[in-house]
Motif scaffolding. Sequence first.
Motif, PDB file in Angstrom:
ATOM      1  N   ILE A  81      -2.502  15.448  -0.973  1.00 50.16           N
ATOM      2  CA  ILE A  81      -4.022  15.764  -0.607  1.00 50.16           C
ATOM      3  C   ILE A  81      -4.274  17.067  -2.047  1.00 50.16           C
ATOM      4  CG2 ILE A  81      -5.772  17.127   0.830  1.00 50.16           C
ATOM      5  CD1 ILE A  81      -3.965  16.136   2.988  1.00 50.16           C
ATOM      6  N   HIS A  82      -5.274  16.394  -2.524  1.00 51.00           N
ATOM      7  CA  HIS A  82      -5.718  17.294  -3.634  1.00 51.00           C
ATOM      8  C   HIS A  82      -7.013  17.762  -3.175  1.00 51.00           C
ATOM      9  CE1 HIS A  82      -6.436  17.736  -8.388  1.00 51.00           C
ATOM     10  NE2 HIS A  82      -6.887  18.743  -7.623  1.00 51.00           N
ATOM     11  N   LEU A  83      -7.215  19.180  -3.078  1.00 48.25           N
ATOM     12  CA  LEU A  83      -8.312  19.993  -2.612  1.00 48.25           C
ATOM     13  C   LEU A  83      -9.018  20.280  -3.981  1.00 48.25           C
ATOM     14  CD1 LEU A  83     -10.285  21.064  -0.801  1.00 48.25           C
ATOM     15  CD2 LEU A  83      -8.992  23.037  -0.580  1.00 48.25           C
ATOM     16  N   TYR A  84     -10.228  20.003  -4.194  1.00 49.02           N
ATOM     17  CA  TYR A  84     -11.223  20.489  -5.488  1.00 49.02           C
ATOM     18  C   TYR A  84     -12.192  21.334  -4.542  1.00 49.02           C
ATOM     19  CZ  TYR A  84      -9.599  16.889  -8.419  1.00 49.02           C
ATOM     20  OH  TYR A  84      -8.957  16.058  -9.352  1.00 49.02           O
ATOM     21  N   GLN A 167      -8.187   8.609  -4.135  1.00 44.57           N
ATOM     22  CA  GLN A 167      -9.291   8.077  -3.281  1.00 44.57           C
ATOM     23  C   GLN A 167     -10.049   9.428  -3.218  1.00 44.57           C
ATOM     24  OE1 GLN A 167      -6.803   5.478  -0.542  1.00 44.57           O
ATOM     25  NE2 GLN A 167      -5.604   6.936  -1.490  1.00 44.57           N
ATOM     26  N   ASP A 168     -11.305   9.396  -3.185  1.00 41.05           N
ATOM     27  CA  ASP A 168     -12.173  10.722  -3.324  1.00 41.05           C
ATOM     28  C   ASP A 168     -13.215  10.979  -2.064  1.00 41.05           C
ATOM     29  OD1 ASP A 168     -11.651  12.482  -6.274  1.00 41.05           O
ATOM     30  OD2 ASP A 168     -11.283  10.030  -6.001  1.00 41.05           O
ATOM     31  N   PHE A 169     -13.132  11.818  -1.592  1.00 38.64           N
ATOM     32  CA  PHE A 169     -14.258  12.204  -0.523  1.00 38.64           C
ATOM     33  C   PHE A 169     -14.697  13.349  -0.670  1.00 38.64           C
ATOM     34  CE2 PHE A 169     -10.649   9.815   1.270  1.00 38.64           C
ATOM     35  CZ  PHE A 169     -11.230   8.732   1.978  1.00 38.64           C
ATOM     36  N   PHE A 170     -16.187  13.572  -0.453  1.00 37.09           N
ATOM     37  CA  PHE A 170     -16.708  15.045  -0.670  1.00 37.09           C
ATOM     38  C   PHE A 170     -17.552  15.229   0.751  1.00 37.09           C
ATOM     39  CE2 PHE A 170     -20.573  12.551  -2.071  1.00 37.09           C
ATOM     40  CZ  PHE A 170     -21.627  13.498  -1.610  1.00 37.09           C
ATOM     41  N   TYR A 182     -13.319   5.483   8.486  1.00 35.27           N
ATOM     42  CA  TYR A 182     -13.362   5.151   7.116  1.00 35.27           C
ATOM     43  C   TYR A 182     -12.388   3.867   6.773  1.00 35.27           C
ATOM     44  CZ  TYR A 182     -12.390   5.018   2.179  1.00 35.27           C
ATOM     45  OH  TYR A 182     -12.143   4.609   0.915  1.00 35.27           O
ATOM     46  N   GLY A 183     -11.413   3.793   7.717  1.00 33.35           N
ATOM     47  CA  GLY A 183     -10.336   2.689   7.497  1.00 33.35           C
ATOM     48  C   GLY A 183      -8.999   3.234   6.906  1.00 33.35           C
ATOM     49  N   ALA A 184      -8.296   2.348   6.431  1.00 29.65           N
ATOM     50  CA  ALA A 184      -7.037   2.715   5.806  1.00 29.65           C
ATOM     51  C   ALA A 184      -7.147   3.241   4.341  1.00 29.65           C
ATOM     52  CB  ALA A 184      -5.927   1.499   5.780  1.00 29.65           C
ATOM     53  N   VAL A 185      -6.125   4.189   4.157  1.00 33.47           N
ATOM     54  CA  VAL A 185      -6.146   4.583   2.754  1.00 33.47           C
ATOM     55  C   VAL A 185      -4.769   4.073   2.098  1.00 33.47           C
ATOM     56  CG1 VAL A 185      -7.300   6.603   3.209  1.00 33.47           C
ATOM     57  CG2 VAL A 185      -4.956   6.656   3.469  1.00 33.47           C
ATOM     58  N   ASN A 186      -4.622   4.235   0.815  1.00 34.37           N
ATOM     59  CA  ASN A 186      -3.370   3.762   0.065  1.00 34.37           C
ATOM     60  C   ASN A 186      -2.581   4.931   0.003  1.00 34.37           C
ATOM     61  OD1 ASN A 186      -1.672   2.993  -1.940  1.00 34.37           O
ATOM     62  ND2 ASN A 186      -2.948   2.034  -3.096  1.00 34.37           N
ATOM     63  N   PHE A 187      -1.386   4.916   0.422  1.00 31.64           N
ATOM     64  CA  PHE A 187      -0.533   5.969   0.691  1.00 31.64           C
ATOM     65  C   PHE A 187       0.199   6.488  -0.685  1.00 31.64           C
ATOM     66  CE2 PHE A 187      -0.884   5.208   5.045  1.00 31.64           C
ATOM     67  CZ  PHE A 187      -0.986   6.354   5.592  1.00 31.64           C
ATOM     68  N   GLU A 188       0.005   5.289  -1.872  1.00 32.70           N
ATOM     69  CA  GLU A 188       0.639   5.579  -2.868  1.00 32.70           C
ATOM     70  C   GLU A 188      -0.329   6.340  -3.678  1.00 32.70           C
ATOM     71  OE1 GLU A 188       1.903   1.678  -4.521  1.00 32.70           O
ATOM     72  OE2 GLU A 188       3.435   1.351  -2.884  1.00 32.70           O
ATOM     73  N   GLN A 189      -1.428   6.523  -3.541  1.00 35.78           N
ATOM     74  CA  GLN A 189      -2.556   7.259  -4.264  1.00 35.78           C
ATOM     75  C   GLN A 189      -2.743   8.494  -3.622  1.00 35.78           C
ATOM     76  OE1 GLN A 189      -5.863   4.752  -4.710  1.00 35.78           O
ATOM     77  NE2 GLN A 189      -5.190   3.878  -6.481  1.00 35.78           N
ATOM     78  N   SER A 190      -3.076   9.609  -4.425  1.00 37.79           N
ATOM     79  CA  SER A 190      -3.600  10.979  -3.948  1.00 37.79           C
ATOM     80  C   SER A 190      -5.080  10.649  -3.110  1.00 37.79           C
ATOM     81  CB  SER A 190      -3.859  11.827  -4.821  1.00 37.79           C
ATOM     82  OG  SER A 190      -4.848  11.640  -5.816  1.00 37.79           O
ATOM     83  N   ILE A 191      -5.043  11.693  -2.171  1.00 36.76           N
ATOM     84  CA  ILE A 191      -6.357  11.836  -1.593  1.00 36.76           C
ATOM     85  C   ILE A 191      -7.069  12.812  -2.042  1.00 36.76           C
ATOM     86  CG2 ILE A 191      -7.478  12.022   0.754  1.00 36.76           C
ATOM     87  CD1 ILE A 191      -5.175  10.561   2.060  1.00 36.76           C
ATOM     88  N   SER A 192      -8.128  12.992  -2.692  1.00 38.31           N
ATOM     89  CA  SER A 192      -9.030  14.034  -3.046  1.00 38.31           C
ATOM     90  C   SER A 192     -10.064  14.292  -2.337  1.00 38.31           C
ATOM     91  CB  SER A 192      -9.344  13.715  -4.688  1.00 38.31           C
ATOM     92  OG  SER A 192      -8.297  13.422  -5.595  1.00 38.31           O
ATOM     93  N   LEU A 193     -10.139  15.723  -2.013  1.00 37.28           N
ATOM     94  CA  LEU A 193     -11.074  16.338  -1.189  1.00 37.28           C
ATOM     95  C   LEU A 193     -12.102  17.342  -1.831  1.00 37.28           C
ATOM     96  CD1 LEU A 193     -12.514  16.415   1.670  1.00 37.28           C
ATOM     97  CD2 LEU A 193     -10.570  18.321   2.155  1.00 37.28           C
ATOM     98  N   TRP A 194     -13.321  16.956  -1.848  1.00 37.13           N
ATOM     99  CA  TRP A 194     -14.166  17.962  -2.761  1.00 37.13           C
ATOM    100  C   TRP A 194     -15.210  18.676  -1.807  1.00 37.13           C
ATOM    101  CZ3 TRP A 194     -14.366  17.217  -8.293  1.00 37.13           C
ATOM    102  CH2 TRP A 194     -13.604  16.230  -8.765  1.00 37.13           C
ATOM    103  N   VAL A 195     -15.075  19.979  -1.880  1.00 45.81           N
ATOM    104  CA  VAL A 195     -15.718  20.723  -0.881  1.00 45.81           C
ATOM    105  C   VAL A 195     -16.416  21.858  -1.933  1.00 45.81           C
ATOM    106  CG1 VAL A 195     -15.509  22.664   0.896  1.00 45.81           C
ATOM    107  CG2 VAL A 195     -13.878  20.837   0.664  1.00 45.81           C
TER     108      VAL A 195
END
Length: 244
Positions: A81-84, A167-170, A182-195
């Motif tokens: 998880i990458h938090l912006y 994979q990006d979400f804001f 949302y459904g499934a995510v790719n565990f091999e990619q990072s999940i980026s959260l924009w706040v």
Amino acid sequence: MRIPRIYTADEQLQVGTMVTLDREASNHLSRVLRLRVGSEVVLFNGDGHDYQGKIEAIERNQVQVHLLQAQEINVESPLYIHLYQGVSRGDKMDLTLQKGVELGIKEFTPIITERCGVKLDEKRWAKKIQHWEKVIISACEQCGRNQIPKLNPVTPLSEAISKRSGQDFFLHPDAETQFKSYGAVNFEQSISLWVGPEGGFSEPEVDEVTRNDITPVALGPRVLRTETAALAAVSVINSVWGDF
């Protein structure tokens, strides 16, 4: 009594050797916790191991620890998880970083947005980064993580978007999508959260992130403060896809 965990910047820790802690760590052990020679401590340097040891000597502003055993321990989240996080005022940013570490975030990028209330020059931003690094390390000491999350430089929103990956979400209060739908995510990619910061993203910024295929998500019908929103979102992500 819980054995104290202390971070050391020593890049190579080896069982059987002696480690001399820096002034700040030494002061914490000897003057704040009032430990004595023979007390047990755990050291870590971010290599994924905990190093059990005992205090061998306490001198003025200097504590020496004899390393007795190394143990590989993994308490990391299966998610990257990458938090912006839009830079917030006062101690709100400290709270977000501290609790974000506890929740398993692996990377932080403080972002400058239109409604950011913090205006500093380059020198003062550098001091902020140093302070935030200490907040992150202290949180790792407390929660048991022995891999230090990455803290990136303070970055303008548009520049951060141009460098993004994964994979990006804001977070947006009017979004129709929720994490659970949302459904499934790719565990091999990072999940980026924009706040966004206090006041959230401006309308032009919302348009910009949307144009760059960053998915808007909502956290229920209530409007959350920036520090609450980030931590609530990470908790939901961990509950839906992670190890909660």
